[in-house]
Design a protein around this motif. Structure first.
Motif, PDB file in Angstrom:
ATOM      1  N   TRP A  32      -0.828   8.755 -16.141  1.00 57.45           N
ATOM      2  CA  TRP A  32       0.246   8.811 -15.155  1.00 57.45           C
ATOM      3  C   TRP A  32      -0.284   8.630 -13.735  1.00 57.45           C
ATOM      4  O   TRP A  32      -1.370   9.101 -13.397  1.00 57.45           O
ATOM      5  CB  TRP A  32       0.983  10.153 -15.243  1.00 57.45           C
ATOM      6  CG  TRP A  32       1.789  10.279 -16.489  1.00 57.45           C
ATOM      7  CD1 TRP A  32       1.388  10.862 -17.676  1.00 57.45           C
ATOM      8  CD2 TRP A  32       3.114   9.814 -16.698  1.00 57.45           C
ATOM      9  NE1 TRP A  32       2.398  10.776 -18.600  1.00 57.45           N
ATOM     10  CE2 TRP A  32       3.469  10.140 -18.042  1.00 57.45           C
ATOM     11  CE3 TRP A  32       4.045   9.151 -15.903  1.00 57.45           C
ATOM     12  CZ2 TRP A  32       4.712   9.828 -18.580  1.00 57.45           C
ATOM     13  CZ3 TRP A  32       5.290   8.835 -16.445  1.00 57.45           C
ATOM     14  CH2 TRP A  32       5.607   9.166 -17.765  1.00 57.45           C
ATOM     15  N   SER A  33       0.498   7.947 -12.925  1.00 54.53           N
ATOM     16  CA  SER A  33       0.238   7.857 -11.497  1.00 54.53           C
ATOM     17  C   SER A  33       1.575   7.927 -10.777  1.00 54.53           C
ATOM     18  O   SER A  33       2.633   7.798 -11.398  1.00 54.53           O
ATOM     19  CB  SER A  33      -0.499   6.565 -11.142  1.00 54.53           C
ATOM     20  OG  SER A  33       0.260   5.424 -11.527  1.00 54.53           O
ATOM     21  N   VAL A  72      -1.165 -11.421 -16.577  1.00 59.47           N
ATOM     22  CA  VAL A  72      -0.861 -10.002 -16.754  1.00 59.47           C
ATOM     23  C   VAL A  72      -2.077  -9.137 -16.431  1.00 59.47           C
ATOM     24  O   VAL A  72      -3.122  -9.241 -17.082  1.00 59.47           O
ATOM     25  CB  VAL A  72      -0.379  -9.717 -18.194  1.00 59.47           C
ATOM     26  CG1 VAL A  72      -0.067  -8.231 -18.352  1.00 59.47           C
ATOM     27  CG2 VAL A  72       0.853 -10.551 -18.529  1.00 59.47           C
ATOM     28  N   LEU A  73      -1.925  -8.284 -15.430  1.00 58.04           N
ATOM     29  CA  LEU A  73      -2.952  -7.308 -15.077  1.00 58.04           C
ATOM     30  C   LEU A  73      -2.817  -6.054 -15.932  1.00 58.04           C
ATOM     31  O   LEU A  73      -3.801  -5.477 -16.398  1.00 58.04           O
ATOM     32  CB  LEU A  73      -2.838  -6.948 -13.593  1.00 58.04           C
ATOM     33  CG  LEU A  73      -3.856  -5.961 -13.032  1.00 58.04           C
ATOM     34  CD1 LEU A  73      -5.218  -6.638 -12.913  1.00 58.04           C
ATOM     35  CD2 LEU A  73      -3.406  -5.452 -11.659  1.00 58.04           C
ATOM     36  N   TRP A  98      -5.321  -1.036 -12.013  1.00 61.99           N
ATOM     37  CA  TRP A  98      -3.998  -0.888 -11.416  1.00 61.99           C
ATOM     38  C   TRP A  98      -4.087  -0.056 -10.131  1.00 61.99           C
ATOM     39  O   TRP A  98      -3.532  -0.429  -9.098  1.00 61.99           O
ATOM     40  CB  TRP A  98      -3.025  -0.255 -12.390  1.00 61.99           C
ATOM     41  CG  TRP A  98      -1.835   0.374 -11.729  1.00 61.99           C
ATOM     42  CD1 TRP A  98      -1.518   1.691 -11.654  1.00 61.99           C
ATOM     43  CD2 TRP A  98      -0.801  -0.315 -11.002  1.00 61.99           C
ATOM     44  NE1 TRP A  98      -0.375   1.883 -10.936  1.00 61.99           N
ATOM     45  CE2 TRP A  98       0.098   0.671 -10.524  1.00 61.99           C
ATOM     46  CE3 TRP A  98      -0.556  -1.648 -10.695  1.00 61.99           C
ATOM     47  CZ2 TRP A  98       1.215   0.351  -9.760  1.00 61.99           C
ATOM     48  CZ3 TRP A  98       0.561  -1.970  -9.936  1.00 61.99           C
ATOM     49  CH2 TRP A  98       1.435  -0.981  -9.478  1.00 61.99           C
ATOM     50  N   LEU A  99      -4.769   1.084 -10.196  1.00 58.57           N
ATOM     51  CA  LEU A  99      -4.869   1.950  -9.032  1.00 58.57           C
ATOM     52  C   LEU A  99      -5.611   1.257  -7.889  1.00 58.57           C
ATOM     53  O   LEU A  99      -5.231   1.373  -6.717  1.00 58.57           O
ATOM     54  CB  LEU A  99      -5.576   3.250  -9.410  1.00 58.57           C
ATOM     55  CG  LEU A  99      -4.767   4.202 -10.302  1.00 58.57           C
ATOM     56  CD1 LEU A  99      -5.657   5.327 -10.831  1.00 58.57           C
ATOM     57  CD2 LEU A  99      -3.576   4.775  -9.556  1.00 58.57           C
ATOM     58  N   ALA A 100      -6.648   0.497  -8.231  1.00 59.66           N
ATOM     59  CA  ALA A 100      -7.394  -0.221  -7.191  1.00 59.66           C
ATOM     60  C   ALA A 100      -6.510  -1.273  -6.527  1.00 59.66           C
ATOM     61  O   ALA A 100      -6.531  -1.428  -5.294  1.00 59.66           O
ATOM     62  CB  ALA A 100      -8.630  -0.871  -7.803  1.00 59.66           C
ATOM     63  N   THR A 101      -5.714  -1.980  -7.332  1.00 64.59           N
ATOM     64  CA  THR A 101      -4.825  -2.998  -6.782  1.00 64.59           C
ATOM     65  C   THR A 101      -3.757  -2.369  -5.896  1.00 64.59           C
ATOM     66  O   THR A 101      -3.480  -2.854  -4.787  1.00 64.59           O
ATOM     67  CB  THR A 101      -4.158  -3.790  -7.922  1.00 64.59           C
ATOM     68  OG1 THR A 101      -5.179  -4.442  -8.693  1.00 64.59           O
ATOM     69  CG2 THR A 101      -3.182  -4.820  -7.385  1.00 64.59           C
ATOM     70  N   ALA A 102      -3.139  -1.290  -6.390  1.00 66.17           N
ATOM     71  CA  ALA A 102      -2.073  -0.640  -5.627  1.00 66.17           C
ATOM     72  C   ALA A 102      -2.595  -0.100  -4.298  1.00 66.17           C
ATOM     73  O   ALA A 102      -1.961  -0.261  -3.247  1.00 66.17           O
ATOM     74  CB  ALA A 102      -1.459   0.478  -6.459  1.00 66.17           C
ATOM     75  N   ARG A 103      -3.752   0.525  -4.318  1.00 68.34           N
ATOM     76  CA  ARG A 103      -4.298   1.097  -3.088  1.00 68.34           C
ATOM     77  C   ARG A 103      -4.751   0.014  -2.118  1.00 68.34           C
ATOM     78  O   ARG A 103      -4.752   0.218  -0.902  1.00 68.34           O
ATOM     79  CB  ARG A 103      -5.448   2.039  -3.441  1.00 68.34           C
ATOM     80  CG  ARG A 103      -4.961   3.340  -4.079  1.00 68.34           C
ATOM     81  CD  ARG A 103      -6.071   4.126  -4.726  1.00 68.34           C
ATOM     82  NE  ARG A 103      -5.577   5.392  -5.256  1.00 68.34           N
ATOM     83  CZ  ARG A 103      -6.225   6.125  -6.154  1.00 68.34           C
ATOM     84  NH1 ARG A 103      -7.397   5.711  -6.621  1.00 68.34           N
ATOM     85  NH2 ARG A 103      -5.716   7.256  -6.594  1.00 68.34           N
ATOM     86  N   LYS A 104      -5.115  -1.136  -2.656  1.00 72.71           N
ATOM     87  CA  LYS A 104      -5.543  -2.238  -1.800  1.00 72.71           C
ATOM     88  C   LYS A 104      -4.376  -2.812  -1.003  1.00 72.71           C
ATOM     89  O   LYS A 104      -4.515  -3.154   0.176  1.00 72.71           O
ATOM     90  CB  LYS A 104      -6.184  -3.332  -2.654  1.00 72.71           C
ATOM     91  CG  LYS A 104      -6.614  -4.559  -1.870  1.00 72.71           C
ATOM     92  CD  LYS A 104      -7.246  -5.595  -2.789  1.00 72.71           C
ATOM     93  CE  LYS A 104      -7.657  -6.840  -2.009  1.00 72.71           C
ATOM     94  NZ  LYS A 104      -8.274  -7.873  -2.897  1.00 72.71           N
ATOM     95  N   TYR A 105      -3.203  -2.910  -1.645  1.00 69.54           N
ATOM     96  CA  TYR A 105      -2.086  -3.625  -1.034  1.00 69.54           C
ATOM     97  C   TYR A 105      -1.012  -2.725  -0.425  1.00 69.54           C
ATOM     98  O   TYR A 105      -0.158  -3.210   0.315  1.00 69.54           O
ATOM     99  CB  TYR A 105      -1.432  -4.554  -2.064  1.00 69.54           C
ATOM    100  CG  TYR A 105      -2.313  -5.721  -2.434  1.00 69.54           C
ATOM    101  CD1 TYR A 105      -2.538  -6.756  -1.535  1.00 69.54           C
ATOM    102  CD2 TYR A 105      -2.925  -5.785  -3.677  1.00 69.54           C
ATOM    103  CE1 TYR A 105      -3.343  -7.836  -1.872  1.00 69.54           C
ATOM    104  CE2 TYR A 105      -3.731  -6.856  -4.027  1.00 69.54           C
ATOM    105  CZ  TYR A 105      -3.936  -7.877  -3.121  1.00 69.54           C
ATOM    106  OH  TYR A 105      -4.746  -8.939  -3.450  1.00 69.54           O
ATOM    107  N   ALA A 111       3.682   4.466   1.606  1.00 68.23           N
ATOM    108  CA  ALA A 111       3.677   5.186   0.321  1.00 68.23           C
ATOM    109  C   ALA A 111       2.243   5.530  -0.039  1.00 68.23           C
ATOM    110  O   ALA A 111       1.301   4.803   0.309  1.00 68.23           O
ATOM    111  CB  ALA A 111       4.305   4.334  -0.773  1.00 68.23           C
ATOM    112  N   THR A 112       2.064   6.627  -0.735  1.00 65.47           N
ATOM    113  CA  THR A 112       0.752   7.017  -1.242  1.00 65.47           C
ATOM    114  C   THR A 112       0.721   6.805  -2.746  1.00 65.47           C
ATOM    115  O   THR A 112       1.716   7.009  -3.441  1.00 65.47           O
ATOM    116  CB  THR A 112       0.445   8.484  -0.927  1.00 65.47           C
ATOM    117  OG1 THR A 112       1.467   9.320  -1.496  1.00 65.47           O
ATOM    118  CG2 THR A 112       0.390   8.707   0.573  1.00 65.47           C
ATOM    119  N   VAL A 113      -0.427   6.387  -3.229  1.00 66.94           N
ATOM    120  CA  VAL A 113      -0.627   6.122  -4.658  1.00 66.94           C
ATOM    121  C   VAL A 113      -1.609   7.154  -5.182  1.00 66.94           C
ATOM    122  O   VAL A 113      -2.741   7.247  -4.693  1.00 66.94           O
ATOM    123  CB  VAL A 113      -1.179   4.703  -4.876  1.00 66.94           C
ATOM    124  CG1 VAL A 113      -1.311   4.413  -6.369  1.00 66.94           C
ATOM    125  CG2 VAL A 113      -0.303   3.669  -4.192  1.00 66.94           C
TER     126      VAL A 113
END
Length: 348
Positions: A32-33, A72-73, A98-105, A111-113
């Motif tokens: 979960w994130s 597809v990532l 996924w977390l690395a991509t979300a935090r990068k962009y 928003a915080t991830v």
């Protein structure tokens, strides 16, 4: 290397029958994130294929995140908790990228991830009578006459992907009606990790059998749902994995990473291959090549199982010109295996 599926153990064979006749429960390996913030919906919407801005609190959907080239990532389930909070679950193997991509962009001011893999523990209950099983866990068996039926009727009225708070024993959990097994009904149970022992004890004391990942794998294949790392990967276009027919893609939302490839295929053309089912004369090996009647290679075998209901079946990536109903040849270790092409999901 060709990998052949193994038949179910006696325990799992009994659990499969329970699933078809009543219900069974599973432990989930999802991670979960969360997305939180005043612009969480917009930030998340720019990273996934579905339109999360259309979700209201207590609604959810299936989605995928793509590479800039439209491959597809990872795929994921997304649930809106309130106006500023989304919960997401995906395979643990996919979580770091996924977390690395979300935090990068994602701008942290919008928003915080957060990785919340240690905060939640997850189970799933599926089966022909999953509604009754969840109601009984919620105390339907100890209510006044008739109230148990009211509880089941209330759950039956939940829309697909709807979620909300539910009681199991003395604790409150988040219950999600998730269509992860085709037409077979079922629910995801998300509990605070501090309450995990209590929820698990309630599940173990119930009349329902625990099923393993082997049973889940068979029912997933029967239901035609692809698994990341097996049926699709970073080389797969979403439509090749049928993510469009599974409701993971919005073709009317604004821009998101990888959208150009997905939209071009949808509006101007088609993919040259996609996932289909195979019904084999004998066990079908994973990674095997699939040939048509003229001996031309037309695809390869991905997920493969021996279904107690259907026999040897598989999900294969096949060229689009191979029609449903056609007979193909799968190259086995001991010789050719005939198989019939089926559309997914496999019929009941």
């Amino acid at each position: 290397m060709l990998v052949y599926p193994e038949p179910l153990s006696p325990h799992d064979a009994a659990a499969y029958l329970d699933l078809r006749r009543e219900s069974a429960w599973f432990e989930s390996a999802g991670q979960w994130s969360t997305f939180r913030g005043p612009k969480a919906a917009d930030a998340l919407n720019g990273l996934v294929t579905s339109d999360v801005t259309q979700l209201r609190p207590n609604e959810g959907q299936y989605a995928a995140a793509l590479t800039p080239k439209g491959k597809v990532l990872c795929d994921m389930l997304i649930f809106r908790i309130d106006e500023e909070t989304f919960m997401l679950t995906l395979l643990r193997a996919c979580a770091p990228q996924w977390l690395a991509t979300a935090r990068k962009y994602v701008n942290p001011r919008l928003a915080t991830v957060n990785d919340e893999s240690d905060k939640w523990t997850t189970w799933m209950i599926y089966g022909a009578h999953a509604l009754r099983a969840v109601a009984m866990l919620g105390g339907a068996g100890h209510t006044a006459a008739g109230l148990g039926d009211v509880m089941m009727q209330g759950l039956d009225e939940w829309a697909l992907w709807q979620h909300g708070l539910w009681n199991i024993g003395p604790v409150s959990v988040r219950l999600i009606r998730a269509p992860l097994m085709g037409s077979m009904p079922g629910f995801i149970i998300v509990a605070d990790a501090r309450d995990a022992d209590i929820v698990r004890e309630c599940l173990e004391k119930s009349v329902h059998r625990m099923a393993t990942r082997a049973v889940w794998h068979i029912t997933r294949v029967e239901g035609g749902r692809p698994a990341y790392g097996i049926d699709m990967d970073e080389n797969t276009i979403p439509q090749e994995a049928n993510l469009d027919t599974l409701g993971a893609i919005s073709f009317s939302k604004g821009c998101y990473t990888g959208q150009e490839t997905v939209a071009r295929i949808h509006f101007r053309g088609h993919v040259n291959r996609r996932l289909r089912g195979l019904l084999g004369a004998s066990a079908l090996p994973q990674h095997a090549r699939v040939l048509d009647a003229e001996g031309k290679v037309v695809g390869d075998v991905r997920s493969t199982v021996i279904s107690p209901r259907l026999g040897p079946i598989a999900i294969a990536m096949l060229r689009r010109e191979v029609a449903a109903g056609a007979t193909v040849i799968v190259e086995g270790a001991d010789g050719p295996i005939t198989a019939e092409v089926r559309e997914l999901p496999f019929s009941e």
